[in-house]
Design an enzyme around this catalytic site. Structure first.
Site, PDB file in Angstrom:
ATOM      1  CE1 TYR A 151      -7.314  75.271  73.604  1.00  0.00           C
ATOM      2  CE2 TYR A 151      -7.176  74.522  71.407  1.00  0.00           C
ATOM      3  CZ  TYR A 151      -7.773  74.897  72.404  1.00  0.00           C
ATOM      4  OH  TYR A 151      -8.997  74.400  72.653  1.00  0.00           O
ATOM      5  CB  SER A 208      -9.484  71.320  70.720  1.00  0.00           C
ATOM      6  OG  SER A 208      -9.145  71.995  69.367  1.00  0.00           O
ATOM      7  CD  GLU A 251      -5.926  74.268  66.536  1.00  0.00           C
ATOM      8  OE1 GLU A 251      -4.634  74.655  66.736  1.00  0.00           O
ATOM      9  OE2 GLU A 251      -6.430  74.467  65.391  1.00  0.00           O
TER      10      GLU A 251
HETATM   11  P1  NAP Z   1     -14.183  80.562  75.462  1.00  0.00           P
HETATM   12  O1  NAP Z   1     -15.255  81.278  75.177  1.00  0.00           O
HETATM   13  O2  NAP Z   1     -12.835  81.091  75.392  1.00  0.00           O
HETATM   14  O3  NAP Z   1     -14.403  80.291  77.242  1.00  0.00           O
HETATM   15  C1  NAP Z   1     -13.152  79.940  77.999  1.00  0.00           C
HETATM   16  C2  NAP Z   1     -13.815  79.756  79.393  1.00  0.00           C
HETATM   17  O4  NAP Z   1     -12.826  79.363  80.176  1.00  0.00           O
HETATM   18  C3  NAP Z   1     -14.256  81.158  79.974  1.00  0.00           C
HETATM   19  O5  NAP Z   1     -15.441  81.061  80.501  1.00  0.00           O
HETATM   20  C4  NAP Z   1     -13.122  81.254  80.854  1.00  0.00           C
HETATM   21  O6  NAP Z   1     -13.672  82.277  82.025  1.00  0.00           O
HETATM   22  C5  NAP Z   1     -12.726  80.115  81.294  1.00  0.00           C
HETATM   23  N1  NAP Z   1     -11.347  79.942  82.000  1.00  0.00           N
HETATM   24  C6  NAP Z   1     -10.399  80.624  81.594  1.00  0.00           C
HETATM   25  N2  NAP Z   1      -9.246  80.387  82.518  1.00  0.00           N
HETATM   26  C7  NAP Z   1      -9.928  79.700  83.605  1.00  0.00           C
HETATM   27  C8  NAP Z   1      -9.415  79.281  84.903  1.00  0.00           C
HETATM   28  N3  NAP Z   1      -8.078  79.614  85.343  1.00  0.00           N
HETATM   29  N4  NAP Z   1     -10.222  78.821  85.798  1.00  0.00           N
HETATM   30  C9  NAP Z   1     -11.642  78.705  85.471  1.00  0.00           C
HETATM   31  N5  NAP Z   1     -12.147  79.069  84.174  1.00  0.00           N
HETATM   32  C10 NAP Z   1     -11.074  79.558  83.250  1.00  0.00           C
HETATM   33  O7  NAP Z   1     -14.108  79.301  74.738  1.00  0.00           O
HETATM   34  P2  NAP Z   1     -15.497  78.294  74.220  1.00  0.00           P
HETATM   35  O8  NAP Z   1     -15.373  78.585  72.759  1.00  0.00           O
HETATM   36  O9  NAP Z   1     -16.669  78.540  74.833  1.00  0.00           O
HETATM   37  O10 NAP Z   1     -14.901  76.816  74.376  1.00  0.00           O
HETATM   38  C11 NAP Z   1     -15.213  76.130  75.450  1.00  0.00           C
HETATM   39  C12 NAP Z   1     -14.079  74.974  75.511  1.00  0.00           C
HETATM   40  O11 NAP Z   1     -14.022  73.984  74.393  1.00  0.00           O
HETATM   41  C13 NAP Z   1     -12.653  75.435  75.598  1.00  0.00           C
HETATM   42  O12 NAP Z   1     -12.131  74.500  76.556  1.00  0.00           O
HETATM   43  C14 NAP Z   1     -12.185  75.382  74.433  1.00  0.00           C
HETATM   44  O13 NAP Z   1     -10.820  75.025  74.519  1.00  0.00           O
HETATM   45  C15 NAP Z   1     -13.095  74.117  73.819  1.00  0.00           C
HETATM   46  N6  NAP Z   1     -12.936  74.257  72.259  1.00  0.00           N
HETATM   47  C16 NAP Z   1     -13.533  74.948  71.542  1.00  0.00           C
HETATM   48  C17 NAP Z   1     -13.902  75.108  70.402  1.00  0.00           C
HETATM   49  C18 NAP Z   1     -14.532  76.210  69.553  1.00  0.00           C
HETATM   50  O14 NAP Z   1     -14.394  76.151  68.428  1.00  0.00           O
HETATM   51  N7  NAP Z   1     -15.250  77.102  70.297  1.00  0.00           N
HETATM   52  C19 NAP Z   1     -13.495  73.777  69.638  1.00  0.00           C
HETATM   53  C20 NAP Z   1     -13.023  72.824  70.357  1.00  0.00           C
HETATM   54  C21 NAP Z   1     -12.511  73.023  71.883  1.00  0.00           C
HETATM   55  P3  NAP Z   1     -13.201  83.701  82.492  1.00  0.00           P
HETATM   56  O15 NAP Z   1     -14.391  84.367  82.187  1.00  0.00           O
HETATM   57  O16 NAP Z   1     -13.066  83.507  83.915  1.00  0.00           O
HETATM   58  O17 NAP Z   1     -12.017  83.997  81.524  1.00  0.00           O
HETATM   59  O1  F7E Z   2      -8.107  80.643  63.734  1.00  0.00           O
HETATM   60  C1  F7E Z   2      -6.331  82.094  60.802  1.00  0.00           C
HETATM   61  C2  F7E Z   2      -5.828  81.358  61.649  1.00  0.00           C
HETATM   62  O2  F7E Z   2      -8.463  81.809  65.822  1.00  0.00           O
HETATM   63  C3  F7E Z   2      -8.722  80.063  62.561  1.00  0.00           C
HETATM   64  C4  F7E Z   2     -10.321  77.700  68.954  1.00  0.00           C
HETATM   65  O3  F7E Z   2     -11.762  77.737  69.501  1.00  0.00           O
HETATM   66  O4  F7E Z   2     -10.823  76.328  67.115  1.00  0.00           O
HETATM   67  C5  F7E Z   2     -10.608  77.616  67.579  1.00  0.00           C
HETATM   68  O5  F7E Z   2      -8.965  77.529  67.118  1.00  0.00           O
HETATM   69  C6  F7E Z   2      -7.835  79.920  61.252  1.00  0.00           C
HETATM   70  C7  F7E Z   2      -6.467  79.931  61.815  1.00  0.00           C
HETATM   71  O6  F7E Z   2      -9.528  79.674  65.473  1.00  0.00           O
HETATM   72  C8  F7E Z   2      -6.683  85.465  61.305  1.00  0.00           C
HETATM   73  O7  F7E Z   2      -4.371  81.391  61.218  1.00  0.00           O
HETATM   74  C9  F7E Z   2      -6.278  84.164  59.512  1.00  0.00           C
HETATM   75  O8  F7E Z   2      -5.765  79.099  60.911  1.00  0.00           O
HETATM   76  O9  F7E Z   2     -10.395  81.677  64.714  1.00  0.00           O
HETATM   77  P1  F7E Z   2      -9.130  81.186  65.021  1.00  0.00           P
HETATM   78  P2  F7E Z   2      -8.511  78.152  65.672  1.00  0.00           P
HETATM   79  O10 F7E Z   2      -7.119  78.519  65.978  1.00  0.00           O
HETATM   80  O11 F7E Z   2      -8.924  77.140  64.515  1.00  0.00           O
HETATM   81  C10 F7E Z   2     -10.365  75.118  67.707  1.00  0.00           C
HETATM   82  C11 F7E Z   2     -10.898  73.946  67.318  1.00  0.00           C
HETATM   83  C12 F7E Z   2     -10.039  75.246  69.297  1.00  0.00           C
HETATM   84  O12 F7E Z   2     -10.093  74.467  70.116  1.00  0.00           O
HETATM   85  C13 F7E Z   2      -9.538  76.580  69.767  1.00  0.00           C
HETATM   86  O13 F7E Z   2      -9.891  76.983  71.107  1.00  0.00           O
HETATM   87  O14 F7E Z   2      -7.972  81.475  60.991  1.00  0.00           O
HETATM   88  N1  F7E Z   2      -6.727  83.364  60.764  1.00  0.00           N
HETATM   89  N2  F7E Z   2      -6.539  85.518  60.064  1.00  0.00           N
HETATM   90  C14 F7E Z   2      -6.935  84.269  61.684  1.00  0.00           C
HETATM   91  N3  F7E Z   2      -7.219  83.927  62.908  1.00  0.00           N
HETATM   92  C15 F7E Z   2      -7.334  84.896  64.060  1.00  0.00           C
HETATM   93  N4  F7E Z   2      -8.012  84.527  65.290  1.00  0.00           N
HETATM   94  N5  F7E Z   2      -7.311  86.289  63.344  1.00  0.00           N
HETATM   95  C16 F7E Z   2      -6.770  86.587  62.344  1.00  0.00           C
HETATM   96  O15 F7E Z   2      -6.801  87.514  62.068  1.00  0.00           O
END
Ligand code: NAP
Ligand code: F7E
Length: 342
Positions: free
Chosen positions: A158, A134, A136
């Site tokens: 995270y 990520s 992050e």
């Molecule tokens: P998401 O919608 O939050 O999905 C997370 C998945 O992880 C869910 O299917 C959840 O299953 C599973 N999980 C949680 N705890 C688990 C455990 N103990 N054992 C097995 N599975 C478990 O995330 P996403 O947005 O699809 O992202 C997919 C991956 O990419 C994640 O690793 C995230 O950190 C990473 N990522 C996401 C983004 C983004 O912007 N979306 C960017 C960079 C990296 P349950 O239904 O069982 O809870």
């Molecule tokens: O926040 C700001 C908050 O929770 C984005 C995950 O998929 O992407 C995701 O992480 C920004 C932050 O995503 C609210 O402070 C303001 O600056 O949508 P987010 P994230 O933290 O960037 C990365 C790449 C991952 O890997 C993660 O798994 O938005 N913000 N107001 C808020 N954010 C939330 N959630 N809620 C608010 O009310």
């Protein structure tokens, strides 16, 4: 014979798009599901009918070994994680266990099932491994835009857990000769995004206000900037990385950055609303340590994988607002139903 893929995190946003993509590519797709009565599993059974499900948990080494033995995958995509950044402060140890140590357990399951040891290197049948790293990990960024060579400075438990998984993936590649790669993905969104993330919180908030179901939307830091792309584009990059000739890590993002304030303006604008009449800034939603600015340099993915994003920020925001307007107008539950699923 069809190639076989095992996906952890199949019930999440990326798991669904990746499963659909791989099914279209002719794969036999297996999804790891956890829990005795996980409420998201019936939705996956209904909406991803061609995916075979296997029980397992990233906290449980034995279950992962059994899942790999059962699915006999050619490719493993580790998308499972506790992925909501604020939760990682509330449950830091669990985040470390699932998001960090979970990577070790999946890699060990692959290593053990493939008969790989330090002295014997990789086996004849290589299982390719994708780790969902990520942006992050960049956290307090050292340079902009961020590339594969930008140093990490994570700002949340995270981000720290993801950095552990990232380096471990690299280490298994170097120690055991495994085809193990990380995609350093920047934020990617869709109508299937969890309602806790800011894009979906905003699109659902706009839809509720437009339909007279709410009058205000409470948000935290409006100045943070993110590189937001469309999840459907990003899962193609995961598959391309595992289809490449050499195992390498890649940054995946659009190369454009927008503030949360710009996101809000675009989303309210897409519904013909004035955001300043409805958005309330709530300091309790600010994070203990913020990531202020993320912006990808996806040049390596473009030149080596031929990957390009196809959906602009403006179109992504409009897509999410329209989907949520349809969802709520039909009286459907945002957590259970989704109009954009098949
Ligand atoms: P998401 O919608 O939050 O999905 C997370 C998945 O992880 C869910 O299917 C959840 O299953 C599973 N999980 C949680 N705890 C688990 C455990 N103990 N054992 C097995 N599975 C478990 O995330 P996403 O947005 O699809 O992202 C997919 C991956 O990419 C994640 O690793 C995230 O950190 C990473 N990522 C996401 C983004 C983004 O912007 N979306 C960017 C960079 C990296 P349950 O239904 O069982 O809870
Ligand atoms: O926040 C700001 C908050 O929770 C984005 C995950 O998929 O992407 C995701 O992480 C920004 C932050 O995503 C609210 O402070 C303001 O600056 O949508 P987010 P994230 O933290 O960037 C990365 C790449 C991952 O890997 C993660 O798994 O938005 N913000 N107001 C808020 N954010 C939330 N959630 N809620 C608010 O009310």
């Amino acid at each position: 014979m069809a190639r076989r893929a095992l996906i952890t995190g199949i019930t999440g946003q990326d798991g669904s798009y990746l499963a659909e993509h791989l099914l279209r590519e002719g794969y036999e797709v297996w999804g790891l599901v956890r829990g005795q009565a996980n409420p998201r599993v019936p939705r996956v059974r209904r909406l991803l009918q061609d995916v075979r499900l296997v029980r397992g948990d990233l906290l449980d080494q034995g279950s992962l070994i059994s899942a790999v033995e059962k699915a006999q995958p050619d490719e493993v995509y580790n998308l499972g994680a506790i992925s909501f950044v604020p939760m990682s402060w509330e449950q830091a140890e669990l985040t470390g266990e699932v998001t960090g140590m979970g990577v070790l357990r999946v890699l060990e399951a692959i290593r053990v099932c493939s008969g790989i040891t330090a002295s014997r290197g990789s086996s004849a049948r290589q299982i390719r491994f994708y780790q969902a790293s990520s942006s992050e990990m960049f956290g307090q960024v050292r340079e902009t835009p961020q590339t594969e060579r930008t140093p990490f400075h994570p700002r949340s438990p995270y981000g720290v857990a993801k950095a552990y998984g990232h380096f471990l993936t690299q280490n298994y590649r170097e120690s055991y000769g495994m085809f193990a790669v990380s995609g350093i993905l920047f934020n990617h969104e869709s109508p299937r995004r969890g309602a806790e993330f800011v894009t979906r919180k905003v699109s659902l908030g706009v839809a509720r206000i437009k339909l007279g179901l709410a009058s205000e939307l409470r948000l935290g830091n409006l100045e943070a900037r993110r590189d937001w792309g469309f999840a459907g584009d990003f899962v193609r990059a995961m598959h391309l990385m595992l289809s490449a000739a050499e195992p390498e890590d890649y940054v995946i993002g659009t190369g454009r950055t927008h503030s949360v304030r710009e996101l809000v303006e675009a989303a309210f604008g897409a519904a013909g609303l004035d955001w300043e009449r409805h958005v309330v800034c709530d300091s309790s939603l600010h994070r203990p340590a913020e990531v202020d600015l993320l912006c990808a340099d996806p040049k390596k993915a473009r030149t080596q994988l031929g990957w390009e994003p196809t959906v602009s920020f403006e179109d992504l925001v409009a897509m999410m607002v329209e989907a949520d307007l349809r969802l709520l107008a039909d009286g459907r539950d945002p957590e259970q139903d989704n109009p954009s699923w098949p």
